[in-house]
Design a protein around this motif. Structure first.
Motif, PDB file in Angstrom:
ATOM      1  N   HIS A  91       0.828  -1.218   0.000  1.00 39.64           N
ATOM      2  CA  HIS A  91       0.000   0.000   0.000  1.00 39.64           C
ATOM      3  C   HIS A  91       0.852   1.254   0.000  1.00 39.64           C
ATOM      4  CE1 HIS A  91      -4.251  -1.256   1.462  1.00 39.64           C
ATOM      5  NE2 HIS A  91      -3.742  -2.208   0.734  1.00 39.64           N
ATOM      6  N   THR A  93       0.310   5.340   1.194  1.00 35.83           N
ATOM      7  CA  THR A  93      -0.512   6.392   1.784  1.00 35.83           C
ATOM      8  C   THR A  93      -0.096   7.707   1.161  1.00 35.83           C
ATOM      9  OG1 THR A  93      -0.709   5.211   3.863  1.00 35.83           O
ATOM     10  CG2 THR A  93      -1.068   7.577   3.947  1.00 35.83           C
ATOM     11  N   MET A  95      -1.077  12.043   0.930  1.00 31.53           N
ATOM     12  CA  MET A  95      -1.745  13.129   1.630  1.00 31.53           C
ATOM     13  C   MET A  95      -2.002  14.221   0.618  1.00 31.53           C
ATOM     14  SD  MET A  95      -2.491  13.348   4.889  1.00 31.53           S
ATOM     15  CE  MET A  95      -1.219  12.527   5.828  1.00 31.53           C
ATOM     16  N   GLY A  98      -4.468  17.789   3.117  1.00 33.90           N
ATOM     17  CA  GLY A  98      -4.777  17.367   4.476  1.00 33.90           C
ATOM     18  C   GLY A  98      -5.619  16.104   4.567  1.00 33.90           C
ATOM     19  N   VAL A  99      -5.974  15.527   3.406  1.00 28.00           N
ATOM     20  CA  VAL A  99      -6.775  14.294   3.426  1.00 28.00           C
ATOM     21  C   VAL A  99      -5.872  13.103   3.137  1.00 28.00           C
ATOM     22  CG1 VAL A  99      -8.661  13.022   2.326  1.00 28.00           C
ATOM     23  CG2 VAL A  99      -8.880  15.477   2.722  1.00 28.00           C
ATOM     24  N   MET A 100      -5.957  12.096   4.016  1.00 28.49           N
ATOM     25  CA  MET A 100      -5.132  10.912   3.868  1.00 28.49           C
ATOM     26  C   MET A 100      -5.855   9.874   3.030  1.00 28.49           C
ATOM     27  SD  MET A 100      -4.221   7.746   6.120  1.00 28.49           S
ATOM     28  CE  MET A 100      -5.893   7.403   5.812  1.00 28.49           C
ATOM     29  N   SER A 101      -5.183   9.328   2.033  1.00 34.00           N
ATOM     30  CA  SER A 101      -5.739   8.232   1.246  1.00 34.00           C
ATOM     31  C   SER A 101      -4.751   7.091   1.263  1.00 34.00           C
ATOM     32  CB  SER A 101      -5.932   8.624  -0.217  1.00 34.00           C
ATOM     33  OG  SER A 101      -6.615   9.813  -0.327  1.00 34.00           O
ATOM     34  N   MET A 102      -5.279   5.891   1.222  1.00 37.24           N
ATOM     35  CA  MET A 102      -4.406   4.719   1.202  1.00 37.24           C
ATOM     36  C   MET A 102      -4.909   3.818   0.088  1.00 37.24           C
ATOM     37  SD  MET A 102      -3.854   2.133   4.356  1.00 37.24           S
ATOM     38  CE  MET A 102      -5.371   1.202   4.316  1.00 37.24           C
ATOM     39  N   ALA A 103      -3.998   3.311  -0.726  1.00 44.38           N
ATOM     40  CA  ALA A 103      -4.425   2.451  -1.825  1.00 44.38           C
ATOM     41  C   ALA A 103      -3.367   1.406  -2.109  1.00 44.38           C
ATOM     42  CB  ALA A 103      -4.692   3.284  -3.070  1.00 44.38           C
ATOM     43  N   GLU A 104      -3.826   0.270  -2.652  1.00 44.50           N
ATOM     44  CA  GLU A 104      -2.901  -0.780  -3.050  1.00 44.50           C
ATOM     45  C   GLU A 104      -2.131  -0.300  -4.273  1.00 44.50           C
ATOM     46  OE1 GLU A 104      -4.785  -4.478  -4.024  1.00 44.50           O
ATOM     47  OE2 GLU A 104      -2.890  -5.572  -3.964  1.00 44.50           O
ATOM     48  N   LYS A 119       7.367   3.534   5.418  1.00 51.63           N
ATOM     49  CA  LYS A 119       7.166   4.196   6.715  1.00 51.63           C
ATOM     50  C   LYS A 119       5.769   4.792   6.778  1.00 51.63           C
ATOM     51  CE  LYS A 119       9.083   8.482   4.969  1.00 51.63           C
ATOM     52  NZ  LYS A 119      10.099   9.511   5.017  1.00 51.63           N
ATOM     53  N   PRO A 120       5.283   5.068   7.998  1.00 52.10           N
ATOM     54  CA  PRO A 120       3.960   5.679   8.124  1.00 52.10           C
ATOM     55  C   PRO A 120       3.859   6.954   7.290  1.00 52.10           C
ATOM     56  CG  PRO A 120       4.711   4.945  10.264  1.00 52.10           C
ATOM     57  CD  PRO A 120       5.867   4.767   9.308  1.00 52.10           C
ATOM     58  N   GLY A 121       2.760   7.082   6.553  1.00 54.30           N
ATOM     59  CA  GLY A 121       2.574   8.248   5.696  1.00 54.30           C
ATOM     60  C   GLY A 121       3.144   8.039   4.305  1.00 54.30           C
ATOM     61  N   SER A 122       3.657   6.837   4.045  1.00 52.96           N
ATOM     62  CA  SER A 122       4.255   6.548   2.740  1.00 52.96           C
ATOM     63  C   SER A 122       3.881   5.108   2.347  1.00 52.96           C
ATOM     64  CB  SER A 122       5.767   6.754   2.847  1.00 52.96           C
ATOM     65  OG  SER A 122       6.396   6.418   1.654  1.00 52.96           O
ATOM     66  N   HIS A 124       3.717   1.002   2.833  1.00 57.24           N
ATOM     67  CA  HIS A 124       3.767  -0.014   3.883  1.00 57.24           C
ATOM     68  C   HIS A 124       3.254  -1.339   3.332  1.00 57.24           C
ATOM     69  CE1 HIS A 124      -0.285   1.832   4.381  1.00 57.24           C
ATOM     70  NE2 HIS A 124      -0.651   0.575   4.465  1.00 57.24           N
TER      71      HIS A 124
ATOM     72  N   ASP B  74      -1.289   3.062   9.332  1.00 53.94           N
ATOM     73  CA  ASP B  74      -0.143   3.936   9.586  1.00 53.94           C
ATOM     74  C   ASP B  74      -0.449   5.327  10.107  1.00 53.94           C
ATOM     75  OD1 ASP B  74      -0.949   4.934   7.161  1.00 53.94           O
ATOM     76  OD2 ASP B  74       0.973   4.737   6.163  1.00 53.94           O
ATOM     77  N   VAL B  75      -1.282   6.093   9.410  1.00 52.20           N
ATOM     78  CA  VAL B  75      -1.474   7.485   9.817  1.00 52.20           C
ATOM     79  C   VAL B  75      -2.248   7.589  11.143  1.00 52.20           C
ATOM     80  CG1 VAL B  75      -2.646   9.636   9.178  1.00 52.20           C
ATOM     81  CG2 VAL B  75      -1.158   8.491   7.548  1.00 52.20           C
ATOM     82  N   ASP B 160     -10.648   7.358   2.868  1.00 51.43           N
ATOM     83  CA  ASP B 160      -9.914   8.627   2.807  1.00 51.43           C
ATOM     84  C   ASP B 160     -10.460   9.507   3.925  1.00 51.43           C
ATOM     85  OD1 ASP B 160      -9.053   7.506   0.481  1.00 51.43           O
ATOM     86  OD2 ASP B 160      -9.875   9.033  -0.858  1.00 51.43           O
ATOM     87  N   HIS B 161      -9.596  10.202   4.630  1.00 53.13           N
ATOM     88  CA  HIS B 161     -10.131  11.110   5.650  1.00 53.13           C
ATOM     89  C   HIS B 161      -9.149  12.222   5.979  1.00 53.13           C
ATOM     90  CE1 HIS B 161      -7.705   9.508   9.039  1.00 53.13           C
ATOM     91  NE2 HIS B 161      -7.767   8.375   8.379  1.00 53.13           N
ATOM     92  N   THR B 162      -9.690  13.324   6.455  1.00 55.73           N
ATOM     93  CA  THR B 162      -8.861  14.429   6.918  1.00 55.73           C
ATOM     94  C   THR B 162      -7.947  13.915   8.015  1.00 55.73           C
ATOM     95  OG1 THR B 162     -10.655  15.958   6.452  1.00 55.73           O
ATOM     96  CG2 THR B 162      -8.925  16.759   7.938  1.00 55.73           C
ATOM     97  N   ALA B 163      -6.662  14.210   7.890  1.00 53.86           N
ATOM     98  CA  ALA B 163      -5.702  13.646   8.850  1.00 53.86           C
ATOM     99  C   ALA B 163      -5.353  14.628   9.956  1.00 53.86           C
ATOM    100  CB  ALA B 163      -4.443  13.216   8.111  1.00 53.86           C
ATOM    101  N   TYR B 180      -1.075  16.422   9.995  1.00 57.64           N
ATOM    102  CA  TYR B 180      -0.379  15.151  10.208  1.00 57.64           C
ATOM    103  C   TYR B 180       1.123  15.385  10.090  1.00 57.64           C
ATOM    104  CZ  TYR B 180       1.625  10.591   9.418  1.00 57.64           C
ATOM    105  OH  TYR B 180       2.414   9.484   9.508  1.00 57.64           O
TER     106      TYR B 180
END
Lengths: 161, 198
Positions: A91, A93, A95, A98-104, A119-122, A124, B74-75, B160-163, B180
């Motif tokens: 995956h 992650t 940003m 300010g919105v976090m998205s995670m995708a395969e 690492k977290p935010g990148s 994993h 992670d986040v 997806d969500h505001t972090a 974040y």
């Protein structure tokens, strides 16, 4: 003066030791790919966490590490697997505003002569549907398949969330 | 040392003292984004593993509000772990902050699961959720964006969500947001600035 430099060096080493996530970190090198600083986030099973029902796929966790490529050619991490989870995906992650998205992602390129940090935010390794609780200090085995370097299997320690 | 040198160092010291004096008069810099004037946000009632929790019951304390989901590897855990670390650095002043984690994924996170998940980071952290409809209303009220992505072939989906983390003052108004990625010492600094204001 020499003494001062020595103290400064010792202090810097001490500080960097404090910043390092934990002790028994694995480092494995195979076919020019070095994997180090690997850890997986400790996690409980949903059924052990007061959830009345087990929602789809149970609990998740993420594995993080540094992958270094010292080969003359770039390599591609294609697949990850572990007997600790029903499903393992790679995956990323991201940003955005300010919105976090995670995708395969289909894979991670490890450029020649450099390292990519998961690492977290990148990036994993995503473990979906844990088969057992991951307690701090325990290890799980994980296998990474690279396009050129082939399969690399190793144990990684679980650390507190 | 000759007289000129003494005069020079004297002037340098005076300059430094003046600079320090000036800086102490300025409002302290925050690592997060301060909301000035504080914005009233309204109330909500959501569910923890042990029943209804209403935001206004924490008036008198700072509330640190974070929206996420427990299938986030992670986040969300990094944020909650950072808050735990910052609060532990505050020592006994930590009790003036209440951390509330709100799951925007009630389809997979029951109130009990959200609560247990949050309390694993720190036994004082609260984890809440509610019906999909209520979560939608509360997220909108607090300016939080979230979107459940389509499930993959196996049924797994991401959200997806505001972090950002929201900080409400003791009267329930938004005073600060943390993007974040701030480090625990930066969060701690901001917490100490807030406590001085109280």
């Amino acid at each position: 003066m020499k003494k001062i430099i020595l103290i400064a060096v010792a202090f810097t080493l001490l500080l960097s030791a404090c910043g390092a996530p934990a002790a028994e970190m694995v480092s494995i090198t195979q076919n020019g790919i070095e994997i180090s600083q690997a850890w997986v986030r400790a996690a409980s099973m949903k059924s052990e966490m007061g959830a009345e029902t087990m929602p789809a796929h149970g609990a998740v966790s993420g594995a993080f590490m540094l992958i270094k490529n010292s080969n003359a050619e770039a390599d591609l991490l294609l697949k990850a697997s572990s007997d600790a989870a029903e499903m393992v995906q790679i995956h990323e992650t991201t940003m955005q505003a300010g919105v976090m998205s995670m995708a395969e992602v289909p894979g991670i390129t490890i450029p020649t002569g450099s390292a990519v940090e998961l690492k977290p935010g990148s990036y994993h390794i995503m473990l979906i549907g844990l088969k057992r609780e991951l307690k701090q200090g325990e290890t799980i085995s994980i296998n990474l398949s690279f396009q050129n370097a082939g399969d690399i299997g190793f144990e990684i320690p679980a650390q507190m969330p | 040392m000759n007289r000129q040198a003494i005069l020079f160092f004297g002037l340098v010291l005076l300059f430094i003292a003046a600079l320090l004096g000036y800086q102490s008069l300025l409002p302290p810099q925050m690592n997060g984004s301060a909301i000035e004037p504080p914005a009233a946000m309204g109330d909500f009632t959501l569910q923890s593993g042990s029943g209804d929790v209403t935001l206004s019951q924490f008036q008198g304390q700072y509330v640190i509000l974070y929206f996420g989901y427990t299938s986030c590897p992670d986040v969300c855990p990094t944020t909650l772990a950072g808050l735990r670390e910052a609060l532990s650095r505050l020592g006994d002043k930590a009790s003036q902050f209440q951390v509330i984690f709100v799951s925007v994924d009630p389809g997979r996170d029951s109130p009990a699961y959200a609560s247990t998940y949050a309390s694993r980071f720190n036994s004082a952290f609260l984890g809440l959720t509610g019906s999909a409809e209520t979560i939608g209303v509360v997220a909108k009220q607090f300016g939080i964006f979230y979107k459940l992505n389509p499930a993959d072939a196996s049924g797994f989906y991401t959200v997806d969500h505001t972090a950002s983390v929201l900080v409400l003052n003791p009267s329930g108004s938004l005073v600060l947001t943390w993007p974040y990625g701030l480090q625990p010492d930066q969060l701690e600094e901001d917490m100490r600035v807030l406590l001085k204001k109280k």
